[in-house]
Design an enzyme around this catalytic site. Structure first.
Site, short mmCIF file in Angstrom:
data_model
loop_
_atom_site.label_atom_id
_atom_site.label_comp_id
_atom_site.label_asym_id
_atom_site.label_seq_id
_atom_site.Cartn_x
_atom_site.Cartn_y
_atom_site.Cartn_z
N LYS A 214 0.84 -1.20 0.00
CA LYS A 214 0.00 0.00 0.00
C LYS A 214 0.88 1.25 0.00
O LYS A 214 1.91 1.30 0.67
CB LYS A 214 -0.91 -0.01 1.23
CG LYS A 214 -1.87 1.18 1.30
CD LYS A 214 -2.71 1.11 2.57
CE LYS A 214 -3.70 2.26 2.65
NZ LYS A 214 -4.49 2.23 3.90
N SER B 181 -9.38 2.11 3.17
CA SER B 181 -8.58 2.86 2.21
C SER B 181 -7.54 2.00 1.48
O SER B 181 -6.93 2.46 0.52
CB SER B 181 -7.85 4.00 2.92
OG SER B 181 -6.97 3.50 3.92
N SER C 64 -9.38 -0.37 7.48
CA SER C 64 -8.91 -0.11 6.12
C SER C 64 -8.29 -1.31 5.42
O SER C 64 -8.03 -1.24 4.22
CB SER C 64 -7.89 1.04 6.14
OG SER C 64 -8.52 2.25 6.51
#
Length: 654
Positions: free
Chosen positions: A293, A397, A421
């Site tokens: 990420k 996210s 997330s």
């Protein structure tokens, strides 16, 4: 110019109505004035404001004007509109058993779904000197922040870090791992805990139902010499690169990655191939593609956090601890996955990245970063869509990380879970999402989706990170056929075995907490940045985060659905959708706010064919038991797993 003519606010938080009139005659005919009429339970506020004079007054005498607004609109002891707060019982007085009289507070989120021009107008209102204070007050009051947080009475001391003292739980069917072992040694011990399956049985299983390739599958294929990380015609690295190119192009238009470097991927694959040819792979992770990420440092890429500016003020100087441990095991780190800007909302939609990624690929400049994306290119912006239905969100996210695993590009990916997330996008995308206990894994990359990669990145924390006694590392013996007894499961819902009355309060407290901490962390950068550097949705979120005060933050520390569609406007400006977002995040917060381990596993599909996930949350340090539960649930459901519409068979033999 608009004159606010009538505002009615119910003292019981039941009703707020605003009517306005736009009339130059009224503005010129009446002086600025405020008239209050009160009754026992209801307050009517009649306000007729000359905006020109009020703005002029603020410019000439900002401190008196700000003081009056603060006295009227902000919920302090002197506030004229101060909402009543709840009084929380001490923990020892709460009955949380099945016969408890405590009730759940239902979610009641008051916020419209906005994108495009509406999101821009809303941002302008929040940033207005005059209307900003009023808008923040109304938002907080409507969403019961004043009632449950700002004006609440609590006796407990604040807990700023959800860190639990390590307790040996004496879990069943687990093995203790030497915490001083190297990451590669821990990976090997983790592999020894997995059930033994023959290659023929795997091929038969794969042909009878859909199954994603796992780290074990990659390792077995490399070890048996059927395929290497870089060997014609079975080129894992080149297949991956071609798949990323195809997915980012029309008609799919999926931006799985913010940044990646094809040359670096091929270099890592070549080095891994040489190790296999010498018969000396580092570990079972050697040659396995793993995505990271773009909130976690990973060389040679900048860390953008989904923004256009973060990498400029905070350069990446090396690998995060978790990334370094994966790299030491020989994993191929294939790039930085897309995410919602600053991790601001659960949708995962990012208006900044997608167009420039395509330009970078076409011109063979994977590290190219465009500083601006104009409206003429908005149709080219590519969010990290849901592989099961590209018109839907993948969740956020950590949207890109979930999507690449779902689409078969990688068997595992790293995410960061500050408020569900990792688990939310995993659930919406039909893959496993795992969040360990707070303090188990270094904070620069503490959440991931694989037992083998969990083995690699767990271990001693760096000396600067908060911890108690170093936690022992236990792995579940997933090959064991012995039953595990005495596991108690509590269920959220209308019929419950255990009561968690403050579930909604926890969501609000978490929002205040993560918002305040984010605002503080960004404050030094915001002073030197223009608002145009932010997407419109992140701009609104940052404005709201900055509206929380120290009193609300301190009190917050004392409190212990399937994917929806992507709107066209969201591609241009990002999207504000707190109702859907609040619904998705409702059952995720306990894991973060209380520092508990949690795992989500796919269990089925809705009528539209979208994945449904089941989440297990455990007591601190109970990761092995959670893995046992998730493994058992997956075994029950795996024959019904469906192939996504967007899927790449990177390891396929054909």
């Amino acid at each position: 110019m608009i004159g606010i003519n009538n505002i009615s606010i119910d003292s019981n938080d039941q009703h707020v109505a605003i009517s306005s009139q736009s009339s130059l005659t009224n503005i010129l005919s009446y002086p600025s004035c405020t008239l209050f009429t009160c009754s026992a339970n209801y307050i009517h506020i009649y306000v007729l404001v000359d905006l020109f004079l009020l703005n002029l007054w603020y410019c000439i005498c900002p401190k008196p004007a700000a003081a009056i607004y603060k006295a009227i609109f902000f919920p302090s002891k002197m506030g004229l509109l101060r909402a009543a707060g709840v009084v929380y019982k001490p923990v020892e007085q709460l009955d949380l058993g099945p016969d408890s009289n405590e009730i759940y507070v239902e979610a009641d989120i008051k916020a419209p779904r906005m994108g495009g021009l509406l999101a821009k107008i809303f941002a302008w209102i929040l940033e207005s000197r005059i209307f900003g204070a009023l808008a923040f007050y109304i938002l907080k009051r409507l969403n019961r922040v004043h009632k449950f947080i700002s004006n609440a009475t609590l006796e407990e001391p604040p807990m700023f870090v959800p860190l639990h003292p390590y307790v040996d739980l004496d879990e069943q069917e687990v093995i203790e791992i030497d915490s001083d072992a190297s990451p590669a040694e821990r990976v090997q011990q983790a592999m020894n805990c997995l059930p033994l399956t023959s290659e023929n049985s795997l091929d038969a299983f794969k042909s009878s139902c859909f199954r994603r390739w796992t780290i074990v599958d990659y390792s077995r294929a490399y070890r048996n010499g059927e395929i290497t990380p870089l060997k014609v015609p079975l080129l894992v690295a080149e297949r991956f690169i071609n798949a990323v190119h195809e997915s980012s192009s029309r008609p799919l238009s999926i931006a799985f990655f913010i940044n990646y470097d094809a040359e670096d991927i091929l270099r890592q694959a070549t080095e891994s191939t040489l190790r296999y040819e010498r018969g000396a792979p580092i570990s079972a992770l050697d040659g396995v593609p793993i995505a990271v990420k773009d909130e976690i440092d990973c060389s040679p890429y900048p860390t953008t956090g989904g923004t256009k500016w973060l990498h400029k003020v905070r350069p990446c100087t090396g690998d995060a601890c978790c990334v370094a441990r994966l790299r030491s095991c020989g994993a191929i780190l294939v790039g930085k996955t897309n995410m919602h800007e600053l991790g601001a909302t659960p949708s995962g939609i990012n208006p900044h990245y997608g167009w420039e990624f395509l330009v970078a690929f076409l011109f063979h400049k994977p590290n190219l970063q465009l500083n601006t994306v104009t409206c003429s290119f908005c149709e080219c912006c590519r969010p990290p869509r849901n592989p099961y239905d590209p018109s839907r969100i993948s969740g956020g996210s950590s949207s890109g990380s979930a999507a690449v695993v779902c689409a078969g590009l990688c068997p595992a990916a790293l995410g960061v879970d500050g408020g569900g997330s990792v688990r939310m996008p995993a659930s919406l995308s039909g893959v496993v999402g795992f969040k360990p206990t707070f303090g188990r894994i270094p904070h620069s990359g503490r959440n991931d989706w694989s037992t083998s990669s969990y083995a690699a990145i767990s271990g001693h924390l760096p000396s600067h990170e908060p911890t108690t006694l170093p936690p022992k590392i236990h792995f579940p013996l997933l090959y064991s056929t012995n039953p595990i007894s005495n596991i108690k499961l509590a269920i959220y819902g209308e019929t419950v075995e255990v009561t968690i009355p403050e579930l909604e309060v926890m969501r609000l407290a978490h929002y205040v907490t993560i918002g305040s901490e984010c605002s503080t962390a960004l404050s030094s950068h915001l002073e030197n940045l223009g608002r145009s550097e932010f997407g419109w949705d992140a701009r609104v979120v940052v404005d709201i985060y900055g509206a929380f005060n120290s009193n609300e933050y301190i009190k917050a520390q004392k409190l212990s659905m399937t994917a929806y569609s992507i709107s066209k406007n969201a591609l241009k400006t990002g999207e504000l959708d707190y109702v859907n977002g609040g619904t998705i995040i409702r059952y995720q917060i306990a894991g973060n706010f209380l520092g508990l381990p949690a795992i989500t596993v796919p269990v089925g599909y809705d009528k539209a064919g979208l994945p449904i996930g089941l989440q297990f949350i455990g007591k601190p340090w109970s990761e092995p038991t959670l893995m046992h539960l998730a493994f058992a649930m997956q075994a029950l459901c795996i024959t019904d797993y469906r192939k996504p519409k967007v899927f790449y068979d990177i390891l396929g033999k054909k």
